[in-house]
Design a protein around this motif. Structure first.
Motif, PDB file in Angstrom:
ATOM      1  N   ASP A 139      -4.152   5.374  -2.259  1.00  0.00           N
ATOM      2  CA  ASP A 139      -3.303   4.592  -1.371  1.00  0.00           C
ATOM      3  C   ASP A 139      -3.315   5.244  -0.001  1.00  0.00           C
ATOM      4  OD1 ASP A 139      -1.582   6.808  -1.553  1.00  0.00           O
ATOM      5  OD2 ASP A 139      -0.287   5.848  -3.029  1.00  0.00           O
ATOM      6  N   GLU A 140      -2.600   4.628   0.934  1.00  0.00           N
ATOM      7  CA  GLU A 140      -2.605   5.133   2.306  1.00  0.00           C
ATOM      8  C   GLU A 140      -1.945   6.508   2.418  1.00  0.00           C
ATOM      9  OE1 GLU A 140      -1.814   1.502   1.871  1.00  0.00           O
ATOM     10  OE2 GLU A 140      -3.980   1.696   1.985  1.00  0.00           O
ATOM     11  N   ILE A 141      -0.973   6.785   1.546  1.00  0.00           N
ATOM     12  CA  ILE A 141      -0.270   8.064   1.627  1.00  0.00           C
ATOM     13  C   ILE A 141      -1.228   9.213   1.369  1.00  0.00           C
ATOM     14  CG2 ILE A 141       1.621   9.466   0.726  1.00  0.00           C
ATOM     15  CD1 ILE A 141       3.006   6.870  -0.111  1.00  0.00           C
ATOM     16  N   ALA A 142      -1.943   9.159   0.251  1.00  0.00           N
ATOM     17  CA  ALA A 142      -2.854  10.242  -0.112  1.00  0.00           C
ATOM     18  C   ALA A 142      -3.972  10.390   0.923  1.00  0.00           C
ATOM     19  CB  ALA A 142      -3.430   9.987  -1.500  1.00  0.00           C
ATOM     20  N   PHE A 143      -4.559   9.273   1.347  1.00  0.00           N
ATOM     21  CA  PHE A 143      -5.646   9.337   2.319  1.00  0.00           C
ATOM     22  C   PHE A 143      -5.156   9.887   3.650  1.00  0.00           C
ATOM     23  CE2 PHE A 143      -8.307   7.442   5.656  1.00  0.00           C
ATOM     24  CZ  PHE A 143      -9.557   7.878   5.245  1.00  0.00           C
ATOM     25  N   SER A 144      -4.002   9.432   4.094  1.00  0.00           N
ATOM     26  CA  SER A 144      -3.456   9.886   5.377  1.00  0.00           C
ATOM     27  C   SER A 144      -3.156  11.373   5.344  1.00  0.00           C
ATOM     28  CB  SER A 144      -2.181   9.110   5.712  1.00  0.00           C
ATOM     29  OG  SER A 144      -2.425   7.719   5.764  1.00  0.00           O
ATOM     30  N   THR A 152       3.038  19.016   3.214  1.00  0.00           N
ATOM     31  CA  THR A 152       4.422  18.787   2.805  1.00  0.00           C
ATOM     32  C   THR A 152       4.571  17.371   2.260  1.00  0.00           C
ATOM     33  OG1 THR A 152       4.901  18.225   5.105  1.00  0.00           O
ATOM     34  CG2 THR A 152       5.395  20.474   4.401  1.00  0.00           C
ATOM     35  N   PRO A 153       5.702  17.075   1.572  1.00  0.00           N
ATOM     36  CA  PRO A 153       5.855  15.751   0.948  1.00  0.00           C
ATOM     37  C   PRO A 153       5.837  14.605   1.960  1.00  0.00           C
ATOM     38  CG  PRO A 153       7.441  17.306   0.033  1.00  0.00           C
ATOM     39  CD  PRO A 153       6.804  17.983   1.206  1.00  0.00           C
ATOM     40  N   ALA A 154       5.252  13.493   1.547  1.00  0.00           N
ATOM     41  CA  ALA A 154       5.251  12.261   2.332  1.00  0.00           C
ATOM     42  C   ALA A 154       5.615  11.121   1.395  1.00  0.00           C
ATOM     43  CB  ALA A 154       3.884  12.020   2.973  1.00  0.00           C
ATOM     44  N   SER A 155       6.074  10.024   1.966  1.00  0.00           N
ATOM     45  CA  SER A 155       6.475   8.893   1.139  1.00  0.00           C
ATOM     46  C   SER A 155       6.338   7.609   1.933  1.00  0.00           C
ATOM     47  CB  SER A 155       7.924   9.058   0.662  1.00  0.00           C
ATOM     48  OG  SER A 155       8.274   8.024  -0.241  1.00  0.00           O
ATOM     49  N   GLU A 156       6.391   6.494   1.203  1.00  0.00           N
ATOM     50  CA  GLU A 156       6.301   5.171   1.806  1.00  0.00           C
ATOM     51  C   GLU A 156       7.681   4.537   1.851  1.00  0.00           C
ATOM     52  OE1 GLU A 156       2.677   2.621   1.027  1.00  0.00           O
ATOM     53  OE2 GLU A 156       4.197   1.480  -0.067  1.00  0.00           O
ATOM     54  N   PHE A 157       8.025   3.982   2.994  1.00  0.00           N
ATOM     55  CA  PHE A 157       9.292   3.294   3.175  1.00  0.00           C
ATOM     56  C   PHE A 157       9.026   1.852   3.572  1.00  0.00           C
ATOM     57  CE2 PHE A 157       9.981   7.744   4.112  1.00  0.00           C
ATOM     58  CZ  PHE A 157      11.169   8.035   3.466  1.00  0.00           C
ATOM     59  N   LEU A 163      17.693  -2.377   7.522  1.00  0.00           N
ATOM     60  CA  LEU A 163      17.758  -1.945   6.131  1.00  0.00           C
ATOM     61  C   LEU A 163      16.443  -1.293   5.701  1.00  0.00           C
ATOM     62  CD1 LEU A 163      19.201  -1.847   3.388  1.00  0.00           C
ATOM     63  CD2 LEU A 163      18.348  -4.169   2.948  1.00  0.00           C
ATOM     64  N   TRP A 164      16.571  -0.124   5.073  1.00  0.00           N
ATOM     65  CA  TRP A 164      15.414   0.625   4.601  1.00  0.00           C
ATOM     66  C   TRP A 164      15.399   0.661   3.082  1.00  0.00           C
ATOM     67  CZ3 TRP A 164      12.708   4.943   7.526  1.00  0.00           C
ATOM     68  CH2 TRP A 164      12.801   4.752   8.915  1.00  0.00           C
ATOM     69  N   ASN A 165      14.186   0.719   2.531  1.00  0.00           N
ATOM     70  CA  ASN A 165      14.000   0.961   1.101  1.00  0.00           C
ATOM     71  C   ASN A 165      13.070   2.155   0.933  1.00  0.00           C
ATOM     72  OD1 ASN A 165      11.912  -0.487  -1.430  1.00  0.00           O
ATOM     73  ND2 ASN A 165      13.728   0.736  -1.778  1.00  0.00           N
ATOM     74  N   ALA A 166      13.562   3.152   0.209  1.00  0.00           N
ATOM     75  CA  ALA A 166      12.758   4.322  -0.130  1.00  0.00           C
ATOM     76  C   ALA A 166      12.536   4.325  -1.633  1.00  0.00           C
ATOM     77  CB  ALA A 166      13.465   5.599   0.307  1.00  0.00           C
ATOM     78  N   ARG A 167      11.596   5.130  -2.103  1.00  0.00           N
ATOM     79  CA  ARG A 167      11.336   5.156  -3.538  1.00  0.00           C
ATOM     80  C   ARG A 167      10.998   6.567  -4.000  1.00  0.00           C
ATOM     81  NH1 ARG A 167       5.781   2.037  -2.229  1.00  0.00           N
ATOM     82  NH2 ARG A 167       7.262   0.631  -1.243  1.00  0.00           N
ATOM     83  N   VAL A 168      11.292   6.825  -5.260  1.00  0.00           N
ATOM     84  CA  VAL A 168      11.018   8.134  -5.847  1.00  0.00           C
ATOM     85  C   VAL A 168       9.586   8.181  -6.367  1.00  0.00           C
ATOM     86  CG1 VAL A 168      11.702   9.807  -7.610  1.00  0.00           C
ATOM     87  CG2 VAL A 168      13.449   8.450  -6.439  1.00  0.00           C
ATOM     88  N   GLY A 290       6.350   8.012   5.894  1.00  0.00           N
ATOM     89  CA  GLY A 290       7.226   9.044   6.436  1.00  0.00           C
ATOM     90  C   GLY A 290       6.836  10.435   5.962  1.00  0.00           C
ATOM     91  N   GLY A 291       7.165  11.444   6.781  1.00  0.00           N
ATOM     92  CA  GLY A 291       6.870  12.826   6.457  1.00  0.00           C
ATOM     93  C   GLY A 291       5.730  13.399   7.272  1.00  0.00           C
ATOM     94  N   PHE A 292       5.082  12.563   8.090  1.00  0.00           N
ATOM     95  CA  PHE A 292       3.994  13.019   8.948  1.00  0.00           C
ATOM     96  C   PHE A 292       4.534  13.451  10.313  1.00  0.00           C
ATOM     97  CE2 PHE A 292       2.062  10.436   5.735  1.00  0.00           C
ATOM     98  CZ  PHE A 292       0.837  11.037   5.487  1.00  0.00           C
ATOM     99  N   LEU A 293       3.709  14.131  11.080  1.00  0.00           N
ATOM    100  CA  LEU A 293       4.126  14.594  12.401  1.00  0.00           C
ATOM    101  C   LEU A 293       4.110  13.475  13.435  1.00  0.00           C
ATOM    102  CD1 LEU A 293       2.374  18.093  12.561  1.00  0.00           C
ATOM    103  CD2 LEU A 293       4.766  17.559  12.033  1.00  0.00           C
ATOM    104  N   PHE A 294       3.636  12.302  13.039  1.00  0.00           N
ATOM    105  CA  PHE A 294       3.629  11.134  13.918  1.00  0.00           C
ATOM    106  C   PHE A 294       3.911   9.913  13.053  1.00  0.00           C
ATOM    107  CE2 PHE A 294      -0.579  12.413  12.600  1.00  0.00           C
ATOM    108  CZ  PHE A 294      -1.116  11.272  12.026  1.00  0.00           C
TER     109      PHE A 294
END
Length: 339
Positions: A139-144, A152-157, A163-168, A290-294
């Motif tokens: 997915d985009e998270i791992a590739f990015s 460090t940890p990153a996640s998709e929001f 309104l935001w949705n986050a996931r575990v 989220g979790g990236f420097l940009f």
């Protein structure tokens, strides 16, 4: 030079609506007022997208190694010259399409990683095409994270207005979700959600935490994850100063959040939140990594092969994605004392 943030905009899958969406974005006056777009792709594919969209945006093609911050122009184009539009069959996932999107996104991430742009956006990818181009594409998270060198940890929001949705957990089989839940994972998700929302301008995010089981376990009758894992993690987050509450039944928590009781909902798995968010605003939703420097943002919808080439694709979610990236980038630059 201008104080507007530089935003790399990678063209997505060429067989879908991405080329026309990219052209429409460049033509938007409010976007150009908030940020300077640096489009990455093939100019021939872009021009075909502009023709389909019925727009004639002004943007200057530049050399690949140009100093982006010193280059004049509201919108710039980095032409990789790597795809002839005649090789694209509209509405069909292909190796060529996946290679095109992957190369564009990789270049955008490298620009973000090296500090040459302030944010990254991309128009929709097709996962099948991406895997044609790279068999291990998850997915985009791992590739990015790989390209950006993130450790460090990153996640998709998912973001819909306020309104935001986050996931575990995210892109894993549903049968594996319960086994992947832990207090540590939930606490990390809470901390990352709180941090990303603060970076987006939410002073003290109010986060509702969804349960895993029907009726949040019904006091242990339908499962003990809420009692043994989720509730203790929420309490730990509260001790860390995070305004978290729960666990709440997943079938009603979004109603409360939509009504203004919370700023975000932390769900336990992908579709638990995605279904609710897309029902509320499919054509306006944004996906934020989220979790990236940009900031990294994209519309929450897909490539819409069924309407590709018709010029009818809605720009709502793509526009919201670029504007969110611009806002977050401007805040980051302001916090660093940038100009």
């Amino acid at each position: 030079m201008t104080s507007r943030p530089l935003i790399a905009l990678a063209m997505g899958d060429p067989a879908g609506i991405s080329p026309e969406l990219t052209a429409k974005l460049v033509a938007q006056d409010d976007i150009r007022a908030r940020g300077r777009l640096v489009v990455i792709g093939d100019r021939r594919v872009f021009d075909e997208g502009a023709r389909i969209a019925g727009v004639r945006p002004e943007l200057k093609t530049i050399e690949q190694g140009a100093d982006l911050r010193a280059t004049e122009g509201d919108a710039l184009f980095v032409d990789l010259g790597h795809l002839d539009p005649g090789q694209v069959e509209r509405g069909v996932a292909s190796l060529a399409g996946g290679q095109f999107a992957l190369a564009n996104y990789k270049r955008a991430l490298e620009l973000g990683r090296d500090g040459r742009v302030d944010a990254v956006c991309f128009t929709p990818f097709n996962k099948q095409a991406m895997r044609f181009a790279r068999a291990d594409y998850d997915d985009e998270i791992a590739f990015s994270a790989e390209v950006a060198g993130l450790k460090t940890p990153a996640s998709e929001f998912n973001v819909l207005g306020e309104l935001w949705n986050a996931r575990v957990t995210s892109h894993i089989p549903l049968k594996d979700v319960a086994a992947r839940l832990s207090g540590e994972r939930i606490q990390l998700a809470l901390k990352l959600t709180d941090s990303c929302m603060r970076n987006a301008g939410v002073a003290r995010p109010r986060i509702a935490v969804a349960g895993l089981n029907p009726h949040a376990g019904d006091g242990g009758n339908f499962g003990r994850e809420e009692i043994d894992i989720i509730a203790p993690a929420v309490a730990a987050g509260q001790r860390d100063g995070i305004a978290a509450e729960g666990p709440f039944p997943a079938d009603t928590v979004f109603l409360r959040a939509k009504g203004g009781a919370f700023d975000a909902v932390l769900t336990m798995y992908h579709d638990q939140g995605q279904i609710a968010m897309k029902l509320m605003g499919f054509d306006r939703g944004v996906t934020l990594l989220g979790g990236f420097l940009f900031p990294i943002c994209t519309p929450a919808h897909g490539t819409a092969y069924d309407i590709a080439g018709q010029g009818v694709a809605s720009i709502g979610a793509s526009r919201a994605a670029v504007l969110l990236a611009a806002e977050m980038a401007a805040r980051r630059r302001g916090a660093k004392g940038g100009v």
